[in-house]
Each structure stands twice: as C-alpha cells, then as structure tokens.
Design a protein around this motif. Structure first.
Motif, PDB file in Angstrom:
ATOM      1  N   THR A   1      25.013  42.226  53.120  1.00  0.00           N
ATOM      2  CA  THR A   1      26.052  42.940  52.378  1.00  0.00           C
ATOM      3  C   THR A   1      26.875  42.009  51.489  1.00  0.00           C
ATOM      4  O   THR A   1      27.198  42.353  50.352  1.00  0.00           O
ATOM      5  N   TYR A   2      27.213  40.821  52.002  1.00  0.00           N
ATOM      6  CA  TYR A   2      28.093  39.937  51.223  1.00  0.00           C
ATOM      7  C   TYR A   2      27.393  39.383  49.985  1.00  0.00           C
ATOM      8  O   TYR A   2      28.056  39.061  48.988  1.00  0.00           O
ATOM      9  N   ILE A   3      26.035  39.275  49.998  1.00  0.00           N
ATOM     10  CA  ILE A   3      25.304  38.830  48.804  1.00  0.00           C
ATOM     11  C   ILE A   3      25.463  39.868  47.697  1.00  0.00           C
ATOM     12  O   ILE A   3      25.751  39.536  46.544  1.00  0.00           O
ATOM     13  N   ALA A   4      25.288  41.139  48.061  1.00  0.00           N
ATOM     14  CA  ALA A   4      25.522  42.214  47.092  1.00  0.00           C
ATOM     15  C   ALA A   4      26.978  42.230  46.652  1.00  0.00           C
ATOM     16  O   ALA A   4      27.294  42.439  45.477  1.00  0.00           O
ATOM     17  N   GLY A   5      27.898  41.970  47.601  1.00  0.00           N
ATOM     18  CA  GLY A   5      29.321  41.986  47.294  1.00  0.00           C
ATOM     19  C   GLY A   5      29.726  40.944  46.266  1.00  0.00           C
ATOM     20  O   GLY A   5      30.593  41.193  45.425  1.00  0.00           O
ATOM     21  N   ILE A   6      29.101  39.781  46.314  1.00  0.00           N
ATOM     22  CA  ILE A   6      29.397  38.735  45.332  1.00  0.00           C
ATOM     23  C   ILE A   6      29.089  39.234  43.928  1.00  0.00           C
ATOM     24  O   ILE A   6      29.879  39.057  42.992  1.00  0.00           O
ATOM     25  N   GLY A   7      27.930  39.881  43.752  1.00  0.00           N
ATOM     26  CA  GLY A   7      27.569  40.435  42.440  1.00  0.00           C
ATOM     27  C   GLY A   7      28.547  41.498  41.978  1.00  0.00           C
ATOM     28  O   GLY A   7      28.928  41.549  40.804  1.00  0.00           O
ATOM     29  N   GLN A   8      28.992  42.333  42.920  1.00  0.00           N
ATOM     30  CA  GLN A   8      29.951  43.379  42.577  1.00  0.00           C
ATOM     31  C   GLN A   8      31.290  42.780  42.154  1.00  0.00           C
ATOM     32  O   GLN A   8      31.921  43.251  41.200  1.00  0.00           O
ATOM     33  N   ALA A   9      31.728  41.732  42.859  1.00  0.00           N
ATOM     34  CA  ALA A   9      32.988  41.075  42.494  1.00  0.00           C
ATOM     35  C   ALA A   9      32.887  40.414  41.127  1.00  0.00           C
ATOM     36  O   ALA A   9      33.836  40.448  40.335  1.00  0.00           O
ATOM     37  N   LEU A  10      31.726  39.810  40.823  1.00  0.00           N
ATOM     38  CA  LEU A  10      31.524  39.185  39.513  1.00  0.00           C
ATOM     39  C   LEU A  10      31.607  40.220  38.396  1.00  0.00           C
ATOM     40  O   LEU A  10      32.279  40.010  37.382  1.00  0.00           O
ATOM     41  N   ILE A  11      30.915  41.342  38.578  1.00  0.00           N
ATOM     42  CA  ILE A  11      30.972  42.411  37.571  1.00  0.00           C
ATOM     43  C   ILE A  11      32.405  42.920  37.447  1.00  0.00           C
ATOM     44  O   ILE A  11      32.921  43.131  36.335  1.00  0.00           O
ATOM     45  N   GLY A  12      33.091  43.123  38.583  1.00  0.00           N
ATOM     46  CA  GLY A  12      34.457  43.637  38.562  1.00  0.00           C
ATOM     47  C   GLY A  12      35.402  42.748  37.790  1.00  0.00           C
ATOM     48  O   GLY A  12      36.143  43.210  36.918  1.00  0.00           O
TER      49      GLY A  12
ATOM     50  N   VAL B   1      38.540  29.394  38.949  1.00  0.00           N
ATOM     51  CA  VAL B   1      39.635  29.827  39.824  1.00  0.00           C
ATOM     52  C   VAL B   1      39.723  31.348  39.851  1.00  0.00           C
ATOM     53  O   VAL B   1      39.902  31.965  40.916  1.00  0.00           O
ATOM     54  N   CYS B   2      39.586  31.970  38.678  1.00  0.00           N
ATOM     55  CA  CYS B   2      39.642  33.440  38.579  1.00  0.00           C
ATOM     56  C   CYS B   2      38.541  34.083  39.421  1.00  0.00           C
ATOM     57  O   CYS B   2      38.778  35.058  40.141  1.00  0.00           O
ATOM     58  N   ILE B   3      37.333  33.536  39.367  1.00  0.00           N
ATOM     59  CA  ILE B   3      36.210  34.074  40.143  1.00  0.00           C
ATOM     60  C   ILE B   3      36.441  33.892  41.640  1.00  0.00           C
ATOM     61  O   ILE B   3      36.188  34.806  42.439  1.00  0.00           O
ATOM     62  N   VAL B   4      36.929  32.718  42.029  1.00  0.00           N
ATOM     63  CA  VAL B   4      37.197  32.458  43.453  1.00  0.00           C
ATOM     64  C   VAL B   4      38.246  33.432  43.990  1.00  0.00           C
ATOM     65  O   VAL B   4      38.090  33.994  45.094  1.00  0.00           O
ATOM     66  N   ILE B   5      39.309  33.666  43.222  1.00  0.00           N
ATOM     67  CA  ILE B   5      40.349  34.618  43.643  1.00  0.00           C
ATOM     68  C   ILE B   5      39.756  36.026  43.752  1.00  0.00           C
ATOM     69  O   ILE B   5      40.057  36.767  44.693  1.00  0.00           O
ATOM     70  N   ALA B   6      38.896  36.391  42.783  1.00  0.00           N
ATOM     71  CA  ALA B   6      38.254  37.715  42.810  1.00  0.00           C
ATOM     72  C   ALA B   6      37.404  37.889  44.066  1.00  0.00           C
ATOM     73  O   ALA B   6      37.426  38.953  44.706  1.00  0.00           O
ATOM     74  N   LEU B   7      36.652  36.856  44.437  1.00  0.00           N
ATOM     75  CA  LEU B   7      35.832  36.917  45.649  1.00  0.00           C
ATOM     76  C   LEU B   7      36.712  37.036  46.893  1.00  0.00           C
ATOM     77  O   LEU B   7      36.412  37.830  47.808  1.00  0.00           O
ATOM     78  N   PHE B   8      37.799  36.276  46.929  1.00  0.00           N
ATOM     79  CA  PHE B   8      38.714  36.324  48.079  1.00  0.00           C
ATOM     80  C   PHE B   8      39.325  37.724  48.220  1.00  0.00           C
ATOM     81  O   PHE B   8      39.355  38.297  49.325  1.00  0.00           O
ATOM     82  N   VAL B   9      39.816  38.272  47.104  1.00  0.00           N
ATOM     83  CA  VAL B   9      40.427  39.610  47.148  1.00  0.00           C
ATOM     84  C   VAL B   9      39.369  40.661  47.488  1.00  0.00           C
ATOM     85  O   VAL B   9      39.645  41.620  48.216  1.00  0.00           O
ATOM     86  N   GLY B  10      38.132  40.473  46.985  1.00  0.00           N
ATOM     87  CA  GLY B  10      37.051  41.384  47.316  1.00  0.00           C
ATOM     88  C   GLY B  10      36.758  41.411  48.806  1.00  0.00           C
ATOM     89  O   GLY B  10      36.587  42.481  49.409  1.00  0.00           O
ATOM     90  N   VAL B  11      36.714  40.235  49.420  1.00  0.00           N
ATOM     91  CA  VAL B  11      36.517  40.151  50.879  1.00  0.00           C
ATOM     92  C   VAL B  11      37.667  40.832  51.605  1.00  0.00           C
ATOM     93  O   VAL B  11      37.465  41.604  52.553  1.00  0.00           O
ATOM     94  N   LEU B  12      38.886  40.571  51.144  1.00  0.00           N
ATOM     95  CA  LEU B  12      40.077  41.168  51.767  1.00  0.00           C
ATOM     96  C   LEU B  12      40.046  42.689  51.669  1.00  0.00           C
ATOM     97  O   LEU B  12      40.276  43.394  52.667  1.00  0.00           O
ATOM     98  N   PHE B  13      39.739  43.208  50.480  1.00  0.00           N
ATOM     99  CA  PHE B  13      39.682  44.661  50.288  1.00  0.00           C
ATOM    100  C   PHE B  13      38.602  45.285  51.165  1.00  0.00           C
ATOM    101  O   PHE B  13      38.792  46.365  51.731  1.00  0.00           O
TER     102      PHE B  13
END
Length: 362
Positions: free
Chosen positions: A245-256, A23-35
């Motif tokens: 871009t979104y493939i790279a973004g997923i990795g960035q959100a995971l690290i974040g 759940v934490c990861i899914v929320i992080a990805l959602f907020v990452g897309v939003l940001f």
C-alpha cells in the motif's frame, strides 16, 4: 568576472530550489502518512494536495514540470500496470459503447461550458474553449498558446478543476461507501517488498519514460507506465507478491503535491479577475460530471463512484491515483481515461478549426 559571479549565483539558486522541491515532497509524504493513519479518505493523495496548495498559496510557487512530473506519471502508471489482469481487455470491449456515449456527452459539455465562459467574460473563444477542454490538462496547457489562446488563463482553469475533483471525489466516496472506506483505512500501512520486485518496478518506470521520449502520446507516460508495469508483472515477475500500500501511496502523494503547487497565488488571482463566473462554471462542470457518471452507471454494471472516477474530466493520472487510493477498480479507471484522452486529442483539431471558422467577435 561579472559573468562568473552571475553563474555562481544562478548555480546557488538552482541548488536552493532543488532543495526546496525535495523538502516539499518529504513534507507531502509525511502528511500523506499522517492522513492515512488518522483515516482520511485517499490520505496520501489528499495529504500531498494540501501540502502543495499550502506551499503554492502561502510560500512561493514551485514547478515540478518536466522530468519530475514524468516520473510521477510513470510511477502511477506502473503501479496500475502491476495490478492489471488480462481479463481487463475483455471488460474494455464490453464498456466501449457506454464509453463512446459518455465521451460524446463530455466533449459537447466542454464546448458548451467553453461557450458560456466566452459569453459571460471578456475571454476570446479559443482561450475560453481551451480552458474547458475535458482532459489532457498538461498537454492542453502546453500547446494552447500555439493556437493563440492565453495559456495563463487556461492553466488556471485546468488547475482549479483538477484540484476541485481530487479534493471532493474521495469525500464523496466516503459518503457513498462508508463501509468500504473503513475497510481500506484498516489495511496495514507498511508491508515488506522484495528487492527483485522493487528493481522491476523502477525498471518499468524508466522504460515508460524512455518510450515517451521516443514516441510522444497524450497521457503517454501514464500509458507506457501501465503497459510496462503489466508486462513486468505478467511475464517477468510472474510470482511476485502484490505491491504494498505505501508504494502506491508514494505515487499518490507525488501526484497530489505536484498538482497542488500549481494552485498558487497567480492561479488564484487569475480566477479572481474573472470573478464569480469562474466559480460558477467550475460548479457546473462538477455537477455535469455527477450526471454524466450517473448515465455511465446506468449504461454499465459499474458502481456509481467507479463510474464517476472513470468519466470525470479531471486528469487521467489524478483519477487513477484516486481510484487506487480508494480501491475502486484503478486498472479499469486508468484504461478508460487513457482511451478518453487519446480520443479527445483526435477530435481537438476539428473543434478548434470550427471555432476559428464560426466564432464571431462580440
């Protein structure tokens, strides 16, 4: 009977905890897309970081250590490897001397700031130094206890430093290069990717994890990921398009999110125990990094922000993710950080030996 009941309760708790991680990861990805959508610099990375910090401070501590974090490191490394060009190796030779000078300055600064932490607090010399080692946070935290340091304090300082850098660097970039950031934010968020490229991408991640399990190196999963991604893109998937871009973004959100959750209430309380000294030395570390980046910029032809990302003592994966998010030479930044971390761990035993020999009790 009691044993079976205890086992059942533990299994139930384990499933609940895994669900919470998901759940934490899914929320992080959602907020990452939003940001990213609203134009926040390095939106995926900052979004993940904000979710992680919020979860750790206000809900409950979570740990993504072990395989989840290895996967994230491999993911970022492979992404960087897919972007690499053979020309990079010539550039690394070109920047070797400036990197050596910068590395020497960084090592001396780490010792100096560690000495200040020792003099201004009640910490022992080894805990103070391990808390200010400029890089290799995961490895330093893991084995600092073996040398007699308090790894809880070490973890608190490294987490705070990395969090500070990951939060501030993207906003500095938006100040230094507002035009470039507008161009990055204007790129399409979702693009298509072929099944073959996607399979090759995840095969490279798996290879990086396997190589690290066989031959462990500092920043090893990131290094093996860069290597596997480069081989995959250069010699196997030779005609594959660039990674969206979104493939790279997923990795960035995971690290974040995985870095952010480390900054939990216990970390905050540990830093609070030490008092204003901790905040002061973190600020000194950041200001030193700005000066060190200026020296590296002066010695090379690299832009200042690329120099900062390449020399900042804030974690190879974290700065590589930031460089990728900001489109500031992520392959070069990643390579220079891997060299820096390996060199750091070669010199670390010498520094620890000298500390043990010459440190006197207060």
């Amino acid at each position: 009977m009691n044993f079976l009941m205890t086992r059942h309760v533990k299994q139930k708790e384990g499933k609940g905890l895994r669900r919470e991680h998901f759940v934490c990861i899914v929320i992080a990805l959602f907020v990452g897309v939003l940001f990213s959508f609203i134009g926040v610099p390095a939106g995926f990375l900052i979004g993940g970081l904000v979710v992680g910090i919020s979860y750790g401070l206000f809900l409950r501590p979570l740990s993504f250590s072990g395989m989840p974090f290895r996967f994230a490191l491999g993911y970022v490394g492979v992404n960087v490897g897919f972007m690499m060009e053979p020309e990079l190796f010539r550039l690394l030779l070109h920047y070797f001397l400036p990197l050596l000078i910068s590395l020497t300055i960084t090592l001396l600064a780490g010792v100096g700031i560690g000495w200040l932490l020792y003099r201004w607090t009640d910490l022992d010399p080894l805990t103070a130094y391990f808390s200010t080692v400029p890089g290799g946070a995961s490895e330093v935290i893991a084995f600092s206890g073996e040398y007699g340091a308090d790894n809880r304090i070490v973890a608190a300082f490294h987490t705070a430093r990395i969090t500070l850098f990951v939060m501030l660097v993207p906003f500095l970039a938006s100040v230094f290069y507002p035009g470039d950031m507008t161009k990055v934010q204007g790129e399409p968020l979702f693009e298509s990717i072929s099944i073959g490229t996607l399979i090759g991408f995840f095969v490279a991640i798996l290879l990086a994890i396997i190589l690290f399990s066989l031959w462990k190196l500092p920043a090893g999963t990131l290094f093996y990921g860069v290597f596997a991604g480069f081989v995959m893109s250069e010699w196997i998937l030779t005609n594959a398009p660039s990674i969206p871009t979104y493939i790279a973004g997923i990795g960035q959100a995971l690290i974040g999110v995985m870095v952010g959750v480390r900054f939990d209430r216990s970390t905050f309380l540990k830093l609070k125990e030490i008092g204003v000294v901790s905040a002061l030395l973190l600020a000194v570390y950041f200001l030193f990094s700005l000066v060190n980046a200026a020296i590296f910029h002066w010695l090379t032809d690299l832009p200042y922000m690329t120099s900062l990302l390449s020399t900042a003592p804030a974690g190879a994966a974290e700065m590589s993710s930031t460089a990728m998010a900001l489109h500031l030479e992520p392959t070069l930044v990643s390579s220079l950080h891997i060299i820096r971390v390996i060199a750091l761990f070669l010199f670390l035993p010498i520094v620890i030996h000298l500390l043990r020999r010459f440190s006197a009790p207060k």
